[in-house]
Design a protein around this motif. Structure first.
Motif, mmCIF file in Angstrom:
data_model
loop_
_atom_site.group_PDB
_atom_site.id
_atom_site.type_symbol
_atom_site.label_atom_id
_atom_site.label_comp_id
_atom_site.label_asym_id
_atom_site.label_seq_id
_atom_site.Cartn_x
_atom_site.Cartn_y
_atom_site.Cartn_z
ATOM 1 N N VAL A 235 25.951 25.254 47.605
ATOM 2 C CA VAL A 235 27.138 26.037 47.929
ATOM 3 C C VAL A 235 27.658 26.757 46.689
ATOM 4 O O VAL A 235 27.930 27.963 46.706
ATOM 5 C CB VAL A 235 28.247 25.141 48.531
ATOM 6 N N GLN A 236 27.788 26.015 45.593
ATOM 7 C CA GLN A 236 28.312 26.608 44.364
ATOM 8 C C GLN A 236 27.362 27.658 43.788
ATOM 9 O O GLN A 236 27.807 28.670 43.237
ATOM 10 C CB GLN A 236 28.593 25.511 43.334
ATOM 11 N N LYS A 237 26.065 27.437 43.930
ATOM 12 C CA LYS A 237 25.084 28.424 43.466
ATOM 13 C C LYS A 237 25.241 29.725 44.251
ATOM 14 O O LYS A 237 25.231 30.815 43.671
ATOM 15 C CB LYS A 237 23.669 27.878 43.622
ATOM 16 N N PHE A 238 25.418 29.603 45.561
ATOM 17 C CA PHE A 238 25.587 30.800 46.388
ATOM 18 C C PHE A 238 26.850 31.559 45.990
ATOM 19 O O PHE A 238 26.834 32.789 45.884
ATOM 20 C CB PHE A 238 25.653 30.429 47.873
ATOM 21 N N ILE A 239 27.938 30.839 45.771
ATOM 22 C CA ILE A 239 29.199 31.497 45.392
ATOM 23 C C ILE A 239 29.053 32.212 44.050
ATOM 24 O O ILE A 239 29.544 33.332 43.876
ATOM 25 C CB ILE A 239 30.349 30.465 45.352
ATOM 26 N N ARG A 240 28.342 31.588 43.113
ATOM 27 C CA ARG A 240 28.104 32.243 41.812
ATOM 28 C C ARG A 240 27.299 33.531 41.994
ATOM 29 O O ARG A 240 27.583 34.554 41.355
ATOM 30 C CB ARG A 240 27.383 31.293 40.856
ATOM 31 N N ILE A 241 26.288 33.468 42.856
ATOM 32 C CA ILE A 241 25.484 34.663 43.126
ATOM 33 C C ILE A 241 26.377 35.763 43.688
ATOM 34 O O ILE A 241 26.301 36.924 43.276
ATOM 35 C CB ILE A 241 24.337 34.329 44.099
ATOM 36 N N TYR A 242 27.227 35.404 44.643
ATOM 37 C CA TYR A 242 28.154 36.354 45.268
ATOM 38 C C TYR A 242 29.062 36.991 44.221
ATOM 39 O O TYR A 242 29.187 38.220 44.145
ATOM 40 C CB TYR A 242 28.992 35.618 46.315
ATOM 41 N N GLN A 243 29.699 36.172 43.422
ATOM 42 C CA GLN A 243 30.701 36.669 42.487
ATOM 43 C C GLN A 243 30.103 37.492 41.348
ATOM 44 O O GLN A 243 30.805 38.309 40.746
ATOM 45 C CB GLN A 243 31.515 35.502 41.929
ATOM 46 N N ASN A 244 28.818 37.299 41.071
ATOM 47 C CA ASN A 244 28.168 38.023 39.971
ATOM 48 C C ASN A 244 27.299 39.188 40.448
ATOM 49 O O ASN A 244 26.671 39.866 39.630
ATOM 50 C CB ASN A 244 27.314 37.069 39.138
ATOM 51 N N SER A 257 36.288 51.709 52.409
ATOM 52 C CA SER A 257 36.415 53.168 52.425
ATOM 53 C C SER A 257 36.570 53.758 51.021
ATOM 54 O O SER A 257 37.218 54.789 50.846
ATOM 55 C CB SER A 257 37.610 53.571 53.305
ATOM 56 N N ASN A 258 35.991 53.093 50.027
ATOM 57 C CA ASN A 258 36.043 53.559 48.636
ATOM 58 C C ASN A 258 37.474 53.759 48.134
ATOM 59 O O ASN A 258 37.720 54.594 47.258
ATOM 60 C CB ASN A 258 35.249 54.864 48.470
ATOM 61 N N ASP A 259 38.392 52.994 48.701
ATOM 62 C CA ASP A 259 39.812 53.102 48.351
ATOM 63 C C ASP A 259 40.246 51.815 47.644
ATOM 64 O O ASP A 259 40.417 50.774 48.262
ATOM 65 C CB ASP A 259 40.642 53.323 49.611
ATOM 66 N N ASP A 260 40.438 51.906 46.342
ATOM 67 C CA ASP A 260 40.781 50.726 45.544
ATOM 68 C C ASP A 260 42.153 50.148 45.881
ATOM 69 O O ASP A 260 42.471 49.029 45.480
ATOM 70 C CB ASP A 260 40.725 51.065 44.043
ATOM 71 N N ARG A 261 42.973 50.885 46.633
ATOM 72 C CA ARG A 261 44.289 50.373 47.025
ATOM 73 C C ARG A 261 44.172 49.294 48.102
ATOM 74 O O ARG A 261 45.123 48.544 48.344
ATOM 75 C CB ARG A 261 45.161 51.498 47.582
ATOM 76 N N LEU A 262 43.048 49.232 48.755
ATOM 77 C CA LEU A 262 42.928 48.401 49.948
ATOM 78 C C LEU A 262 42.384 47.000 49.700
ATOM 79 O O LEU A 262 42.394 46.167 50.600
ATOM 80 C CB LEU A 262 42.039 49.113 50.981
ATOM 81 N N TYR A 263 41.910 46.736 48.492
ATOM 82 C CA TYR A 263 41.314 45.417 48.224
ATOM 83 C C TYR A 263 41.207 45.189 46.724
ATOM 84 O O TYR A 263 41.371 46.131 45.928
ATOM 85 C CB TYR A 263 39.921 45.333 48.851
ATOM 86 N N THR A 264 40.885 43.960 46.356
ATOM 87 C CA THR A 264 40.535 43.666 44.973
ATOM 88 C C THR A 264 39.564 42.490 44.964
ATOM 89 O O THR A 264 39.494 41.713 45.934
ATOM 90 C CB THR A 264 41.789 43.339 44.133
ATOM 91 N N LEU A 265 38.798 42.348 43.913
ATOM 92 C CA LEU A 265 37.876 41.227 43.750
ATOM 93 C C LEU A 265 38.655 40.096 43.093
ATOM 94 O O LEU A 265 38.786 40.037 41.865
ATOM 95 C CB LEU A 265 36.665 41.651 42.917
ATOM 96 N N ALA A 266 39.179 39.219 43.908
ATOM 97 C CA ALA A 266 40.199 38.259 43.449
ATOM 98 C C ALA A 266 39.699 37.324 42.370
ATOM 99 O O ALA A 266 40.477 36.902 41.501
ATOM 100 C CB ALA A 266 40.727 37.468 44.641
ATOM 101 N N TRP A 267 38.410 36.973 42.388
ATOM 102 C CA TRP A 267 37.916 36.014 41.404
ATOM 103 C C TRP A 267 37.931 36.587 39.994
ATOM 104 O O TRP A 267 37.875 35.845 39.009
ATOM 105 C CB TRP A 267 36.510 35.540 41.775
#
Length: 270
Positions: A235-244, A257-267
């Protein structure tokens, strides 16, 4: 003696030849359609190259994925933020916990009938999420733009029963979050999730009349597992793959929609 040694080598070679290949680790991951599914599917390809076979299973509701993980039918679900999870655990007694953090999606108010919040009429209809936590998020946004006032201190746990002031006598239509995009055209204003709007190709996800702040880490989507698997190496290996993964970042940007106002990469914001 040489013949005997030769027979041993041949036997050893045959034994090695018939040994099965080392099995890849496997994960079943539940998602909802849209940005979350897109990013998990992207990670599945990267994970395959690193020895993890991932089966991605899509659900269209916000109840079944927790039931499936709690029952052990699914390894991870990726669709909910921490307050939603906390409420589900409290209400249903699930033995679930977060193993890691993903995308933080914004919430907006959308209208296909009006250009401004002030144009919402008396007795107008408002589409809002039906679950306790996301309904509270929507109500806080309605309060932020001045359409209602909530009782003091209710925060994101507020419900329509906690509305203290409703000067326009707005009427509320409650549906599950993923379905809000479908009813936006039938109401005067609706709570909306940009990633669901993108997935449905319904209207412009950047056309919101107002947005909540994306700085609130508690609403970041979590990788949810059974409590005893929070530190599971696969599980942790998969999450690391995702985050990197650069692919995840590219796919996520497109999904919003290529709009940085709508989300952020929280980690990355911790």
């Amino acid at each position: 003696m040489f013949q005997s040694f030769k027979r041993v080598l041949i036997s050893a070679a045959i034994a090695v030849a018939v040994l099965p290949a080392v099995a890849a680790d496997k994960l079943k991951i539940a998602v909802v359609p849209g940005a979350y599914a897109d990013s998990i599917n992207a990670t599945a390809k990267d994970a395959k190259a690193q020895g993890i076979d991932v089966e991605v299973i899509e659900f269209t509701d916000w109840t079944t994925p927790n039931v499936a993980v709690n029952n052990g039918d699914i390894d991870i679900n990726y669709f909910q933020h921490q307050p939603f999870l906390d409420n589900a655990v409290k209400k249903n007694g699930y033995a679930l916990a977060s193993a890691g953090t993903g995308i933080l999606a914004n919430v907006g108010l959308y209208s296909l009938k009006h250009k401004n919040v002030a144009d919402v009429p008396n007795n107008g209809k408002v589409g809002i999420a039906s679950d306790p936590v996301n309904q509270g998020r929507g109500l806080l946004l309605l309060q932020k733009v001045g359409l209602i006032t909530l009782k003091p201190g209710v925060g994101y746990l507020g419900s329509i029963n906690d509305i203290a002031s409703n000067p326009k006598s707005l009427r509320f239509v409650e549906v599950e979050g993923p379905q809000l995009v479908r009813i936006t055209g039938d109401v005067d204003i609706a709570q909306g999730y940009p990633h669901f709007i993108v997935a449905a190709k319904a209207f412009d996800p950047s056309s919101g009349l107002a947005y909540s702040g994306i700085e609130d880490q508690q609403f970041a989507i979590q990788f949810v597992v059974k409590k005893d698997r929070v530190n599971d190496p696969v599980v942790q290996k998969f999450i690391r793959i995702y985050q990197n993964s650069e692919t995840v970042r590219t796919v996520s940007k497109k999904s919003f929609s290529n709009d940085d106002r709508l989300y952020t990469l929280a980690w990355l914001k911790k």
